[in-house]
Write a protein that holds these residues in place. Structure first.
Motif, PDB file in Angstrom:
ATOM      1  N   SER A 196       0.790  -1.288   0.152  1.00  0.00           N
ATOM      2  CA  SER A 196      -0.048  -0.147   0.135  1.00  0.00           C
ATOM      3  C   SER A 196       0.842   1.147  -0.061  1.00  0.00           C
ATOM      4  CB  SER A 196      -0.769   0.054   1.102  1.00  0.00           C
ATOM      5  OG  SER A 196      -0.224   0.067   2.327  1.00  0.00           O
ATOM      6  N   GLY A 197       2.051   1.153   0.271  1.00  0.00           N
ATOM      7  CA  GLY A 197       2.921   2.108  -0.040  1.00  0.00           C
ATOM      8  C   GLY A 197       3.242   2.806  -1.318  1.00  0.00           C
ATOM      9  N   TRP A 198       4.071   3.972  -1.533  1.00  0.00           N
ATOM     10  CA  TRP A 198       4.248   4.304  -2.818  1.00  0.00           C
ATOM     11  C   TRP A 198       4.934   3.744  -3.834  1.00  0.00           C
ATOM     12  CZ3 TRP A 198       9.071   5.601  -4.764  1.00  0.00           C
ATOM     13  CH2 TRP A 198      10.153   5.426  -3.700  1.00  0.00           C
ATOM     14  N   ARG A 199       5.439   2.363  -3.465  1.00  0.00           N
ATOM     15  CA  ARG A 199       6.058   1.825  -4.405  1.00  0.00           C
ATOM     16  C   ARG A 199       5.309   0.774  -5.100  1.00  0.00           C
ATOM     17  NH1 ARG A 199      12.029   0.817  -1.777  1.00  0.00           N
ATOM     18  NH2 ARG A 199      12.926   3.076  -2.146  1.00  0.00           N
ATOM     19  N   ARG A 200       4.033   0.655  -4.157  1.00  0.00           N
ATOM     20  CA  ARG A 200       3.251  -0.520  -4.726  1.00  0.00           C
ATOM     21  C   ARG A 200       3.496  -1.911  -4.815  1.00  0.00           C
ATOM     22  NH1 ARG A 200       0.542   2.260  -9.642  1.00  0.00           N
ATOM     23  NH2 ARG A 200       1.213   4.308  -9.140  1.00  0.00           N
ATOM     24  N   ALA A 201       4.615  -2.314  -4.123  1.00  0.00           N
ATOM     25  CA  ALA A 201       5.394  -3.759  -4.033  1.00  0.00           C
ATOM     26  C   ALA A 201       6.252  -3.741  -2.830  1.00  0.00           C
ATOM     27  CB  ALA A 201       6.275  -3.407  -5.443  1.00  0.00           C
ATOM     28  N   THR A 202       6.175  -5.151  -2.720  1.00  0.00           N
ATOM     29  CA  THR A 202       7.133  -5.549  -1.664  1.00  0.00           C
ATOM     30  C   THR A 202       8.518  -5.579  -1.965  1.00  0.00           C
ATOM     31  OG1 THR A 202       7.013  -7.702  -2.122  1.00  0.00           O
ATOM     32  CG2 THR A 202       5.255  -7.294  -0.708  1.00  0.00           C
ATOM     33  N   PRO A 203       9.596  -5.350  -1.004  1.00  0.00           N
ATOM     34  CA  PRO A 203      10.988  -5.474  -1.811  1.00  0.00           C
ATOM     35  C   PRO A 203      11.361  -6.594  -2.612  1.00  0.00           C
ATOM     36  CG  PRO A 203      11.005  -4.959   0.539  1.00  0.00           C
ATOM     37  CD  PRO A 203       9.733  -5.336   0.217  1.00  0.00           C
ATOM     38  N   GLY A 204      10.686  -7.675  -2.434  1.00  0.00           N
ATOM     39  CA  GLY A 204      10.840  -8.772  -3.402  1.00  0.00           C
ATOM     40  C   GLY A 204      10.317  -8.592  -4.421  1.00  0.00           C
ATOM     41  N   MET A 205       9.257  -7.986  -4.792  1.00  0.00           N
ATOM     42  CA  MET A 205       8.511  -7.546  -5.790  1.00  0.00           C
ATOM     43  C   MET A 205       9.248  -6.287  -6.756  1.00  0.00           C
ATOM     44  SD  MET A 205       4.410  -7.892  -4.712  1.00  0.00           S
ATOM     45  CE  MET A 205       3.544  -7.134  -6.081  1.00  0.00           C
ATOM     46  N   LYS A 206       9.733  -5.530  -5.731  1.00  0.00           N
ATOM     47  CA  LYS A 206      10.303  -4.335  -6.435  1.00  0.00           C
ATOM     48  C   LYS A 206      11.710  -4.903  -7.150  1.00  0.00           C
ATOM     49  CE  LYS A 206      12.331   0.028  -5.293  1.00  0.00           C
ATOM     50  NZ  LYS A 206      13.382  -0.038  -6.368  1.00  0.00           N
ATOM     51  N   ALA A 207      12.241  -5.958  -6.586  1.00  0.00           N
ATOM     52  CA  ALA A 207      13.541  -6.670  -7.194  1.00  0.00           C
ATOM     53  C   ALA A 207      13.285  -7.195  -8.372  1.00  0.00           C
ATOM     54  CB  ALA A 207      14.164  -7.663  -6.027  1.00  0.00           C
ATOM     55  N   MET A 208      12.006  -7.821  -8.541  1.00  0.00           N
ATOM     56  CA  MET A 208      11.757  -8.589  -9.633  1.00  0.00           C
ATOM     57  C   MET A 208      11.007  -7.729 -10.621  1.00  0.00           C
ATOM     58  SD  MET A 208      12.929 -11.598  -9.480  1.00  0.00           S
ATOM     59  CE  MET A 208      14.296 -11.062  -8.630  1.00  0.00           C
ATOM     60  N   ASP A 209      10.850  -6.385 -10.496  1.00  0.00           N
ATOM     61  CA  ASP A 209      10.285  -5.339 -11.348  1.00  0.00           C
ATOM     62  C   ASP A 209       8.786  -5.743 -11.328  1.00  0.00           C
ATOM     63  OD1 ASP A 209      10.532  -2.980 -13.232  1.00  0.00           O
ATOM     64  OD2 ASP A 209      10.593  -4.349 -15.017  1.00  0.00           O
ATOM     65  N   LEU A 210       8.352  -5.807 -10.601  1.00  0.00           N
ATOM     66  CA  LEU A 210       6.684  -6.034 -10.428  1.00  0.00           C
ATOM     67  C   LEU A 210       5.922  -5.068  -9.396  1.00  0.00           C
ATOM     68  CD1 LEU A 210       6.491  -9.955  -9.763  1.00  0.00           C
ATOM     69  CD2 LEU A 210       6.150  -8.898 -11.619  1.00  0.00           C
ATOM     70  N   GLU A 211       4.541  -4.992  -9.594  1.00  0.00           N
ATOM     71  CA  GLU A 211       3.673  -4.003  -8.728  1.00  0.00           C
ATOM     72  C   GLU A 211       2.544  -4.653  -8.529  1.00  0.00           C
ATOM     73  OE1 GLU A 211       3.882  -0.156 -10.210  1.00  0.00           O
ATOM     74  OE2 GLU A 211       2.443  -0.454 -11.799  1.00  0.00           O
ATOM     75  N   MET A 212       1.688  -4.087  -7.464  1.00  0.00           N
ATOM     76  CA  MET A 212       0.251  -4.793  -7.468  1.00  0.00           C
ATOM     77  C   MET A 212      -0.625  -3.369  -7.254  1.00  0.00           C
ATOM     78  SD  MET A 212      -1.279  -6.778  -4.236  1.00  0.00           S
ATOM     79  CE  MET A 212      -0.380  -8.219  -4.512  1.00  0.00           C
ATOM     80  N   ARG A 213      -1.826  -3.683  -8.253  1.00  0.00           N
ATOM     81  CA  ARG A 213      -2.549  -2.547  -8.305  1.00  0.00           C
ATOM     82  C   ARG A 213      -4.135  -3.347  -8.037  1.00  0.00           C
ATOM     83  NH1 ARG A 213      -0.953   0.401 -13.920  1.00  0.00           N
ATOM     84  NH2 ARG A 213       0.848   0.950 -13.517  1.00  0.00           N
ATOM     85  N   LEU A 214      -4.857  -2.338  -7.754  1.00  0.00           N
ATOM     86  CA  LEU A 214      -6.387  -3.016  -7.823  1.00  0.00           C
ATOM     87  C   LEU A 214      -6.885  -3.315  -9.470  1.00  0.00           C
ATOM     88  CD1 LEU A 214      -8.214  -0.804  -5.477  1.00  0.00           C
ATOM     89  CD2 LEU A 214      -7.354  -2.974  -4.991  1.00  0.00           C
ATOM     90  N   VAL A 215      -7.780  -3.901  -9.597  1.00  0.00           N
ATOM     91  CA  VAL A 215      -7.995  -4.088 -11.035  1.00  0.00           C
ATOM     92  C   VAL A 215      -8.551  -2.843 -11.973  1.00  0.00           C
ATOM     93  CG1 VAL A 215      -8.584  -6.755 -10.617  1.00  0.00           C
ATOM     94  CG2 VAL A 215     -10.458  -5.057 -10.306  1.00  0.00           C
ATOM     95  N   ASP A 216      -8.962  -1.831 -11.218  1.00  0.00           N
ATOM     96  CA  ASP A 216      -9.288  -0.815 -11.907  1.00  0.00           C
ATOM     97  C   ASP A 216      -7.962   0.035 -12.160  1.00  0.00           C
ATOM     98  OD1 ASP A 216      -8.762   0.450  -9.625  1.00  0.00           O
ATOM     99  OD2 ASP A 216     -10.571   1.266  -8.991  1.00  0.00           O
ATOM    100  N   GLY A 217      -7.036  -0.455 -11.885  1.00  0.00           N
ATOM    101  CA  GLY A 217      -5.672   0.354 -11.760  1.00  0.00           C
ATOM    102  C   GLY A 217      -5.316   1.267 -10.724  1.00  0.00           C
ATOM    103  N   SER A 218      -6.047   1.402 -10.048  1.00  0.00           N
ATOM    104  CA  SER A 218      -5.695   2.379  -8.674  1.00  0.00           C
ATOM    105  C   SER A 218      -4.647   1.755  -7.800  1.00  0.00           C
ATOM    106  CB  SER A 218      -6.747   3.010  -8.175  1.00  0.00           C
ATOM    107  OG  SER A 218      -7.660   1.645  -7.512  1.00  0.00           O
TER     108      SER A 218
END
Length: 155
Positions: free
Chosen positions: A83-105
């Motif tokens: 829910s932070g500004w990076r929209r990812a856990t450190p592991g997800m950030k390292a793998m170039d991923l982010e999580m969003r709601l299905v509406d893109g927010s």
């Protein structure tokens, strides 16, 4: 069935990200597995450090109450990082991923935390449920669908 509510206002589409570019989903499954492994290591380290520190500070009394520390740390780790500004856990950030709601927010804390709880329940209770991702065109796991989120490559 119409796409309007009782007041005549149009309802938002259930999945407005439907025409996702192929690059947004390229390699997402492999990257998610690596990200989960990195995050499990980080949560384990955080839990162990917290376990030792709290045990020492309370002269060992807290060790009676801390076996449930890992799920608590994982809950807040996922909730706060996603829910932070990076929209990812450190592991997800390292793998170039982010999580969003299905509406893109951006994903709010409660969605990220529910996602984490559903993930850990799936992992520990019935791991074959992750095969759902192989049949989903958007590569979402069942816990993603239930939490209303999607994991994408960073744009």
């Amino acid at each position: 069935m119409s796409n309007a509510n009782s007041w005549g206002a149009p309802r938002p589409a259930v999945y407005p990200l439907a025409p996702l570019p192929a690059s947004a989903l390229a390699g997402v499954r492999r990257r998610r597995i690596a990200a989960v492994l990195l995050d499990l290591i980080l949560v384990s380290i955080l839990s162990a450090v917290l376990f030792i520190v709290l045990g020492v500070l309370t002269l060992g009394i807290a060790w009676l109450f801390l076996p449930s520390l890992f799920p608590l740390v994982a809950f807040f780790y996922n909730g706060l990082t996603i829910s932070g500004w990076r929209r990812a856990t450190p592991g997800m950030k390292a793998m170039d991923l982010e999580m969003r709601l299905v509406d893109g927010s951006p994903t709010p804390f409660i969605h990220a935390s529910v996602h984490a709880v559903l993930f850990y329940l799936s992992l520990y209770l019935f791991a074959p449920i992750f095969l759902f991702s192989l049949f989903a065109s958007d590569k979402r796991c069942l816990h993603d669908v239930l939490a209303g989120v999607i994991v994408l490559r960073r744009v």
